[in-house]
Design a protein around this motif. Sequence first.
Motif, PDB file in Angstrom:
ATOM      1  N   ARG A 221      40.713  28.246 -88.059  1.00  0.00           N
ATOM      2  CA  ARG A 221      39.756  28.451 -89.145  1.00  0.00           C
ATOM      3  C   ARG A 221      39.979  29.769 -89.888  1.00  0.00           C
ATOM      4  NH1 ARG A 221      35.298  25.694 -90.252  1.00  0.00           N
ATOM      5  NH2 ARG A 221      34.775  23.846 -89.012  1.00  0.00           N
ATOM      6  N   LYS A 262      42.455  27.676-100.527  1.00  0.00           N
ATOM      7  CA  LYS A 262      41.496  26.777-101.169  1.00  0.00           C
ATOM      8  C   LYS A 262      41.632  25.352-100.628  1.00  0.00           C
ATOM      9  CE  LYS A 262      40.929  29.223-105.575  1.00  0.00           C
ATOM     10  NZ  LYS A 262      41.212  29.195-107.038  1.00  0.00           N
ATOM     11  N   ASP A 265      40.285  25.234 -97.077  1.00  0.00           N
ATOM     12  CA  ASP A 265      38.815  25.235 -97.065  1.00  0.00           C
ATOM     13  C   ASP A 265      38.255  23.851 -97.362  1.00  0.00           C
ATOM     14  OD1 ASP A 265      38.739  27.902 -96.420  1.00  0.00           O
ATOM     15  OD2 ASP A 265      38.421  28.594 -98.486  1.00  0.00           O
ATOM     16  N   LYS A 266      38.917  23.115 -98.247  1.00  0.00           N
ATOM     17  CA  LYS A 266      38.470  21.757 -98.574  1.00  0.00           C
ATOM     18  C   LYS A 266      38.486  20.867 -97.333  1.00  0.00           C
ATOM     19  CE  LYS A 266      39.816  21.498-103.467  1.00  0.00           C
ATOM     20  NZ  LYS A 266      40.692  20.818-104.448  1.00  0.00           N
ATOM     21  N   PHE A 268      38.364  21.900 -94.102  1.00  0.00           N
ATOM     22  CA  PHE A 268      37.363  22.342 -93.132  1.00  0.00           C
ATOM     23  C   PHE A 268      35.949  21.912 -93.547  1.00  0.00           C
ATOM     24  CE2 PHE A 268      40.551  25.688 -91.883  1.00  0.00           C
ATOM     25  CZ  PHE A 268      40.683  25.261 -90.574  1.00  0.00           C
ATOM     26  N   LYS A 269      35.657  21.976 -94.844  1.00  0.00           N
ATOM     27  CA  LYS A 269      34.305  21.657 -95.319  1.00  0.00           C
ATOM     28  C   LYS A 269      34.044  20.151 -95.381  1.00  0.00           C
ATOM     29  CE  LYS A 269      33.710  25.878 -98.042  1.00  0.00           C
ATOM     30  NZ  LYS A 269      33.632  26.459 -99.415  1.00  0.00           N
ATOM     31  N   SER A 270      35.038  19.393 -95.810  1.00  0.00           N
ATOM     32  CA  SER A 270      34.846  17.947 -95.981  1.00  0.00           C
ATOM     33  C   SER A 270      35.150  17.156 -94.713  1.00  0.00           C
ATOM     34  CB  SER A 270      35.731  17.428 -97.118  1.00  0.00           C
ATOM     35  OG  SER A 270      37.107  17.505 -96.753  1.00  0.00           O
ATOM     36  N   TYR A 274      43.448  16.098 -96.897  1.00  0.00           N
ATOM     37  CA  TYR A 274      43.774  16.590 -98.241  1.00  0.00           C
ATOM     38  C   TYR A 274      45.201  16.191 -98.572  1.00  0.00           C
ATOM     39  CZ  TYR A 274      45.257  19.890-101.850  1.00  0.00           C
ATOM     40  OH  TYR A 274      45.784  20.464-102.988  1.00  0.00           O
ATOM     41  N   GLU A 303      33.914  18.602 -83.307  1.00  0.00           N
ATOM     42  CA  GLU A 303      33.890  19.778 -84.181  1.00  0.00           C
ATOM     43  C   GLU A 303      35.308  20.105 -84.640  1.00  0.00           C
ATOM     44  OE1 GLU A 303      31.215  21.399 -85.225  1.00  0.00           O
ATOM     45  OE2 GLU A 303      29.858  20.085 -84.113  1.00  0.00           O
TER      46      GLU A 303
END
Length: 305
Positions: A221, A262, A265-266, A268-270, A274, A303
């Motif tokens: 992370r 960027k 991060d997409k 990890f958040k979604s 990608y 997780e």
Amino acid sequence: KVWVEFNASHSLYLGKPTTFVFVRDITQRKKEEAIRTSVYRISEAAYSAKDLQEFYQTIHEIIAELMPAKDNFYIALLDDSTNMLHFPYFVDEEEENPGPQKLGKGLTEYVLRTGRSLLASPRVFADLEKKGEVKSVGPPSIDWLGVPLKIGGRTTGVLTVQSYTEGVRYTEEEKNVLTFIAEQVAMAIERKQANQALMKSEKQIRTLIEAIPASIYFKDREGKNLVINKAFEELVGKKREEIIGKTDDELLPKNLADQCRKSDDKVFKSGKIYHGEEKLLSQDGEMYYFETIKSPISDEHGEIM
């Protein structure tokens, strides 16, 4: 072997200096201490031994300190998938390791079937043979002592010591000690086997990752590179030790590092894969465009790691 404890007291007896010596038999206490120490050493060896063979040898050495077992000791394990009996560790002064074999009517199989410890003297063996419970397998022993290895109530193997010498006999005390030790050995073997299987699996995965021609890397992370393959080394033109533990900020120009972060991060958040294009600056200053697929990796709780 008998252990005694001495206590001396100095006093006067009939007006003369006298030393009184009190002797107490502490043999049982010493035996209990030795058993407790053995259990601890077996548990410790499950983690410290480099492989299963070294672990089995350590178990042998520990048990040989508790009872006559130096020249005759073996571990038999049942393979449920094939219903075959294996002897991963076998030391015997009279015969060689028999190797994998189908279940028969030996004493080892008797303990497997019954799930009970057995101290078989020649008389006990003759009685079992007469009842059709067992058949003679291998050189006849004077005493044969086998105890079940159990996991969750299921017998998975047998721990055995035996004697071919008339002067070396086993008693109910050795039977009880070996039965108790076997409980710890069974759990330790299961733990060691699981660790060995995990190590083998990890090695296979790493070999596969190295063999894939596409560039592969794993990040945490914080954006640190944890694992990369040879193709990725060649792509970025840096050695593995220069990349592992480093972030894109430390490896790339700021604009390219920002771009990579960027897209990370997409993911990890979604929590979704990608799929896009990214740029990379080679060692000679040339800009490369390449297709990239980033996928989240989750732990046992779901997780994202």
